[in-house]
Design a protein around this motif. Sequence first.
Motif: not given
Length: 93
Positions: A69-93
Amino acid sequence: MIEPVIIKKEDIKNFRFPKEDVLPNESDIKSREKALANALSLGNLEHGKVKLIFLDLGMNPYQIETTIWALTDESICLKGDLLLPKRAVLDIV
């Protein structure tokens, strides 16, 4: 690489993530940023989903399928107010 465990995106709220970036170098980090920007466009324009492969604090791989849904400097914003830190992401497919 070990095959990631597929989980529901809602389960990420139960995870702890590494404090350091899981990618080894600046060029990989820049590639991830570009892939995330493309995934954001896909989600906003076409409501398309992507697969995010990430590591938890124990360096175990997991995969979710979601719309970004959105990106910040540090996080990936997902539906349901969920955040995933970019630093943890290995790959996007």
